[in-house]
Design a protein around this motif. Structure first.
Motif, short mmCIF file in Angstrom:
data_model
loop_
_atom_site.label_atom_id
_atom_site.label_comp_id
_atom_site.label_asym_id
_atom_site.label_seq_id
_atom_site.Cartn_x
_atom_site.Cartn_y
_atom_site.Cartn_z
N MET A 87 -1.87 3.25 -8.60
CA MET A 87 -1.34 2.17 -7.82
C MET A 87 -1.45 0.94 -8.36
O MET A 87 -0.97 0.02 -8.35
CB MET A 87 -1.67 2.36 -6.53
CG MET A 87 -3.24 2.21 -6.41
SD MET A 87 -3.89 2.02 -4.73
CE MET A 87 -3.38 0.33 -4.29
N THR A 156 5.80 1.81 6.14
CA THR A 156 4.47 2.51 6.42
C THR A 156 4.95 4.01 6.66
O THR A 156 4.17 4.92 6.07
CB THR A 156 3.89 1.89 7.77
OG1 THR A 156 3.49 0.69 7.29
CG2 THR A 156 2.76 2.97 7.81
N LEU A 159 5.80 5.48 3.27
CA LEU A 159 4.55 5.59 2.39
C LEU A 159 3.60 6.83 2.62
O LEU A 159 3.28 7.59 2.04
CB LEU A 159 3.62 4.28 2.52
CG LEU A 159 2.28 4.31 1.96
CD1 LEU A 159 2.49 4.72 0.12
CD2 LEU A 159 1.65 2.97 1.93
N THR A 163 3.01 10.20 0.62
CA THR A 163 1.48 10.47 0.11
C THR A 163 1.02 11.79 0.73
O THR A 163 0.38 12.50 -0.05
CB THR A 163 0.76 9.31 0.77
OG1 THR A 163 1.04 7.88 0.27
CG2 THR A 163 -0.69 9.26 0.31
N ALA A 202 4.95 6.87 -4.14
CA ALA A 202 3.76 6.82 -3.20
C ALA A 202 2.87 5.50 -3.93
O ALA A 202 2.41 4.66 -3.18
CB ALA A 202 3.06 7.74 -2.86
N GLN A 206 2.02 1.77 -2.59
CA GLN A 206 0.62 1.45 -2.30
C GLN A 206 0.17 0.08 -2.89
O GLN A 206 -0.30 -0.75 -2.53
CB GLN A 206 -0.27 2.71 -2.68
CG GLN A 206 -0.22 3.87 -1.70
CD GLN A 206 -1.15 4.88 -2.40
OE1 GLN A 206 -2.19 4.70 -2.81
NE2 GLN A 206 -0.62 6.05 -2.12
N PHE A 209 2.08 -2.71 -1.32
CA PHE A 209 1.25 -3.00 0.03
C PHE A 209 0.06 -3.70 -0.03
O PHE A 209 -0.10 -4.53 0.90
CB PHE A 209 0.90 -1.73 0.59
CG PHE A 209 1.69 -1.24 1.91
CD1 PHE A 209 3.07 -1.28 1.86
CD2 PHE A 209 1.09 -1.07 2.99
CE1 PHE A 209 3.95 -0.93 2.94
CE2 PHE A 209 1.80 -0.89 4.41
CZ PHE A 209 3.37 -0.75 3.99
#
Length: 298
Positions: A87, A156, A159, A163, A202, A206, A209
């Motif tokens: 990430m 969200t 994600l 994940t 994913a 992240q 985010f």
């Protein structure tokens, strides 16, 4: 597809046009223009989140046919570029550095830079990182202050699904990758979007985010490059209020309201004409005073 190396990873790009030869004698659009100088009117187009450079192919071909050298790019984690699963390799400033690295790879001193959604915010990062190399900006659907709640609500679940739902999403994506791409340009772009490997996507979400969304407002106000800002009504993730706010913040910003999210994709003539005219303005010879102001702001 050509590519260059960025911090040990391959990043793919495609070039369209570069001059009038991009329009064929029969009236079609050619992908390249061999007769034009390699540095003629470059425009970098950056795609949206989890999409690929293919989303901009129709616009790239249309602008290439009008004498521009258009370069589309797959940012890291997208399209034909590498897709690391870390990430920390994904953030808006890193995406901006990738575009500057493309300029370096192509030996371009400056270019107009533009993009949609993620690409719009990446364009602002390029202006933050290398302002003297940005001749102009085409910013469609920026994601700024007024979009943050809708983005949190909308992304969200995606994600979480990417994940923790990999046992389901990975075989589904694998199955969709085997579907023939026979449905037209934008349906094929959508199929590419839903058939990606979940783990890299994913990691990308992240990284975004937990990073900054765009350069802060006070910095955006210092950007001197002319900017065409395209905003859409009835779009919570890309609210028109963000586009309007950005156009007012930028010292040389101009706002264009699209009829809908789909106008540039399905009925593109009006907005393509606006973008083409803006590119003509960007590449007009600059007065000495303009050049001095841009250099002083760097």
């Amino acid at each position: 597809m050509p590519a260059f190396q960025f911090e040990g990873h391959s990043i793919a790009f495609t070039e369209y046009g570069g001059g009038p030869a991009a329009l064929t004698p029969a009236g079609g659009r050619g992908r390249t223009a061999k007769s034009s100088r390699a540095d003629t009117r470059p425009l970098i187009l950056v795609h949206g989140l989890l999409l690929s450079q293919e989303m901009h192919r129709p616009l790239a071909e249309a602008l290439a046919a009008r004498g521009n050298r258009v370069i589309t790019i797959d940012l890291l984690g997208h399209g034909e570029s590498d897709r690391p699963r870390d990430m920390w390799r994904y953030s808006m400033p890193i995406f901006g550095r990738e575009v500057v690295a493309l300029l370096d790879h192509l030996s371009l001193d400056e270019a107009v830079v533009g993009g949609t959604s993620l690409g719009a915010n990446t364009t602002l990062e390029v202006a933050s990182l290398a302002p003297t190399r940005v001749r102009g900006m085409v910013i469609e659907m920026p994601v700024l202050d007024n979009a943050l709640l809708a983005c949190a609500i909308g992304f969200t679940p995606l994600l979480i699904g990417l994940t923790f739902g990999e046992p389901v999403t990975r075989p589904l994506a694998s199955m969709l990758r085997r579907v023939p791409r026979l449905f037209g340009h934008y349906p094929n772009v959508f199929l590419d979007w839903v058939s990606q490997e979940p783990k890299p996507s994913a990691a990308l979400l992240q990284g975004l985010f937990f990073g900054r969304t765009a350069p802060p407002r006070e910095e955006r106000k210092t950007f001197q490059a002319p900017a065409l800002v395209l905003g859409h009504p009835r779009d919570a993730i890309h609210p028109f209020s963000d586009a309007k706010m950005l156009a007012e913040e930028l010292s040389n910003g101009r706002l264009i309201e699209a009829n809908s999210l789909f106008e540039l994709r399905l009925r593109p003539q009006r907005l393509t004409n606006e973008i083409a005219a803006f590119l003509d303005e960007c590449w007009m010879p600059q007065r000495a005073g303009q050049r001095r102001r841009r250099t002083a702001s760097a």
